[in-house]
Design an enzyme around this catalytic site. Structure first.
Site, PDB file in Angstrom:
ATOM      1  N   GLU A  48       1.479   0.179  -4.933  1.00  0.00           N
ATOM      2  CA  GLU A  48       1.271   1.498  -5.561  1.00  0.00           C
ATOM      3  C   GLU A  48       2.240   2.539  -5.578  1.00  0.00           C
ATOM      4  O   GLU A  48       2.845   2.874  -4.729  1.00  0.00           O
ATOM      5  CB  GLU A  48       0.061   2.232  -4.376  1.00  0.00           C
ATOM      6  CG  GLU A  48      -1.382   1.378  -4.596  1.00  0.00           C
ATOM      7  CD  GLU A  48      -2.158   2.041  -3.518  1.00  0.00           C
ATOM      8  OE1 GLU A  48      -3.324   2.610  -3.997  1.00  0.00           O
ATOM      9  OE2 GLU A  48      -1.881   2.432  -2.286  1.00  0.00           O
ATOM     10  N   ASP A  84       0.751  -1.104  -0.126  1.00  0.00           N
ATOM     11  CA  ASP A  84      -0.015  -0.141   0.112  1.00  0.00           C
ATOM     12  C   ASP A  84       0.786   1.279   0.069  1.00  0.00           C
ATOM     13  O   ASP A  84       1.859   1.124   0.702  1.00  0.00           O
ATOM     14  CB  ASP A  84      -0.823  -0.025   1.206  1.00  0.00           C
ATOM     15  CG  ASP A  84      -1.891   0.933   1.104  1.00  0.00           C
ATOM     16  OD1 ASP A  84      -2.747   1.226   0.365  1.00  0.00           O
ATOM     17  OD2 ASP A  84      -1.855   1.811   2.331  1.00  0.00           O
TER      18      ASP A  84
END
Ligand code: CA
Length: 665
Positions: A376, A347
């Site tokens: 990400e 994340d």
């Protein structure tokens, strides 16, 4: 500079020693503990506790009979030991007991913490638990193996929230909202169609990507009957499974065993398991389990000493500091070994530094190089760490075998994630052809892509298609169904919205790279138009398995796409070089249309040449295609690998808002 820092730190150590606690001039001056025995080493003969707290003036160990209630039955002083650690060995069998540490900084005792390396806890993760991990292994665990995987481009990712998967009565699953839901076979919806893990097998995905399944804060594990919902991006204990997904969060071993049962069950169905890991921040800041050990060390602060907040959640961790880096590496290795996890989705990976990400890759390679890593490649807000050091998308070429999400292809296909009303290529918008082509080549370098016309990036950013995640939707933002509906042309019909949907996923599943889908999209799932459902109720987030029956045509199409990809290595090219040699775009010159050929049995493909055409126009278009006998397997919203039609015509009509795929033998 180094000499100056050394003197400063020496002076500050000397000065602060008078107060009984240690202070360092910079975080680089903190001692580093290299051993792998941090916090607890258990055996039936003894429990050895070693906690890293270099700025503490004293550290206590508190022992409890219970994970939540009552006072400590023992309160023991730990002794200062090497490299900032504090040590205590209790020569008894402490199995079944609980503990916390308490750190004193100068004259102040901080709140108790179960530590940060903690691997088992009582309810809500407040106290660490002493268990024998050998007793948590399900039967046959020693024979559990990762399903085979050759190249990362062979992966098909299916992103699912543990609760969404089974909570609906239509799942027919007994252990609703639990890890154990993934162990139930033979479950059906109300029309008798397959649900749950059997459905996943039937669909043909290769990897389940679980939304946060480590211990997070937002669900009170003592009040599970309230049926609260959260995605779980609020970490408490990084190395402990979430208690709310177990059948008994009070018993520390239950969540561990049930998590392993889930992994074992998926592996037996030839599905690998990926965890969404959120090392970039913690739910609490000042009172997080990390900060109660070594205040401020594990986090980045702004120059004015306020908490920096690249996560948008109140704090951001500092992966560049030696002990945070060590923690992240050991945590990931722990999940890959103790729980047999096959991959990690980071994340807000852009908050972490490149060096740490590559160190994690190297550590996982030693276990199994087929363990997949991706993340990400961005942050939620600005960070004090220089951008050239961060694992952001534009630095992806410096990441070793670590993939990033392509927001370029995502938003080119469906339209802006931020502005719901803005449509994309599949809803009839032209000028996005180059961005679609960029997706087709997996964000690599290709002579026939004009990078100046992309919506976000202006250059290829990965070395090989193994490093790019192609997708059109995920848990964030609207589901694909909702987004296409929100951005639809005023006169668009429901049938057209289905066409847009199928076309979008056709681009994702035929593009080079690693395709990723959000669970339930194959059933035409919607989230009632809600943009951010992180704490929306089950009524919004659940997968309604009866949709499988009512949207059978869509399900069959998705299944067909996955079958096409799994059966045909032309869509799974592992290297940039092979893409450059074998992928040729057609000079179609028709707006809102992209076409290309995969030539000459590329990547072991049984078909000699494969022709792929995407028509974003809401009307049929005629295009010139190369001569020869073409066998059509995908056309006008239908897929049939045995063939839909064949012909020699060099003028081909693509149906409105759809893809056509054909091959020559
Ligand atoms: Ca929890």
């Amino acid at each position: 500079m180094k000499i100056k820092f050394f003197l400063m730190s020496l002076i500050s150590i000397l000065l602060s020693a008078c107060h009984g606690s240690v202070k360092y001039a910079t975080f680089d001056d903190y001692p580093v503990y290299e051993g792998s025995d941090l916090e607890l080493t258990y055996s039936a003969q003894s429990s050895k506790f070693r906690v890293w707290a270099p700025t503490a003036s004293a550290v206590k160990l508190l022992l409890y009979d219970n994970g939540i209630d009552g006072g400590a039955y023992e309160n023991l002083d730990m002794k200062s030991d090497e490299n900032g650690t504090w040590l205590l060995e209790v020569e008894k069998d402490l199995k079944g007991k609980f503990y916390t540490f308490q750190v004193k900084i100068k004259e102040v005792w901080l709140d108790e913490t179960p530590g940060m390396w903690v691997k088992a806890t009582g309810v809500n993760g407040k106290r660490a638990a002493i268990i024998d991990f050998a007793e948590t292994n399900p039967e046959g665990w020693e024979n559990d193996v990762r399903p085979p995987l050759k190249n990362f481009t062979d992966i098909i990712l299916y992103e699912v929230h543990v609760r969404d998967f089974s909570i609906s009565p239509s799942s027919g699953i007994k252990n609703k909202g639990k890890f154990l839901a993934f162990t139930e076979h033979g479950t059906k919806n109300s029309a008798g169609e397959t649900t749950g893990i059997d459905h996943l097998k039937e669909l043909g995905i290769t990897h389940v990507h679980l939304l946060p399944s480590f211990d997070y804060a937002s669900i009170d594990e003592t009040r599970l009957n309230e049926n609260k919902y959260n995605w779980g991006y609020d970490p408490v204990n990084f190395n402990v499974p979430e208690g709310g997904y177990s059948t008994n969060p009070y018993d520390p071993g239950t969540r561990v065993k049930e998590f392993k049962q889930m992994v074992q069950s998926l592996h037996r169905s030839k599905i690998r398991v990926i965890m969404d890991v959120v090392y970039n921040h913690t739910a609490a800041s000042k009172n997080s389990h990390l900060n109660l050990l070594v205040p401020n060390y594990f986090y980045r602060l702004n120059t004015d000493s306020t908490w920096s907040n690249a996560s948008g959640c109140g704090n951001e961790t500092a992966s560049e500091r030696a002990m945070m880096r060590k923690f992240m590496i050991e945590s990931v290795v722990y999940w890959a070994t103790e729980y047999h996890i096959d991959g990690f989705r980071f994340d807000l990976m852009g908050i972490h530094d490149i060096q740490t990400m590559n160190a994690i890759r190297a550590a996982l390679d030693k276990i199994d190089p087929t363990i997949f890593m991706y993340g990400e490649g961005w942050t939620a807000a600005s960070s004090p760490l220089a951008e050239d050091k961060r694992a952001v998308k534009k630095n992806a070429k410096q990441l070793d075998n670590i993939a990033v999400f392509s927001d370029d292809i995502r938003d080119a296909l469906k339209g802006s994630w931020m502005k719901a009303e803005i449509p994309g290529f599949v809803s009839g918008i032209d000028s996005l052809e180059e961005s679609v082509k960029f997706g087709v080549v997996g964000a690599t370098q290709h002579a026939e892509v004009d990078y100046s016309k992309l919506i976000y990036s202006k250059a290829p950013y990965v070395n090989n298609p193994t490093q790019i995640i192609n997708y059109v939707s995920c848990h964030d933002d609207m589901s694909l169904v909702d987004k296409l509906n929100e951005a639809k042309p005023l006169d668009a019909t429901d049938d057209e919205l289905i066409r847009f949907n199928k076309l979008a996923q056709t681009v994702v599943f035929t593009s080079q790279g690693v395709p990723f889908m959000y669970a339930g999209e194959e059933l035409y799932r919607n989230k009632k138009g809600i943009h951010n459902t992180y704490q929306s109720p089950d009524s919004i987030n659940k997968i309604d398995w009866n949709f499988k029956t009512s949207n059978k045509d869509i399900y069959d199409y998705y299944k067909g796409l996955i079958s096409l990809r799994n059966g045909h290595p032309a869509f799974r090219i592992p290297t940039q070089e092979m893409v450059q040699q074998h992928l040729k775009f057609l000079p179609l010159l028709v707006p809102n249309v992209v076409g290309y050929i995969l030539t000459d049995h590329v990547n072991g493909e049984e078909w000699k040449d494969v022709l792929v055409l995407y028509n974003g126009n809401r009307k049929a278009v005629k295009v010139n295609i190369p001569a020869g006998e073409w066998n059509v397997v995908c056309h006008d919203g239908q897929i049939n690998l045995s063939g839909l039609a064949s012909g020699n015509d060099t003028i081909f009509t693509i149906a409105p808002s759809s893809a056509s795929i054909m091959y020559q033998k």
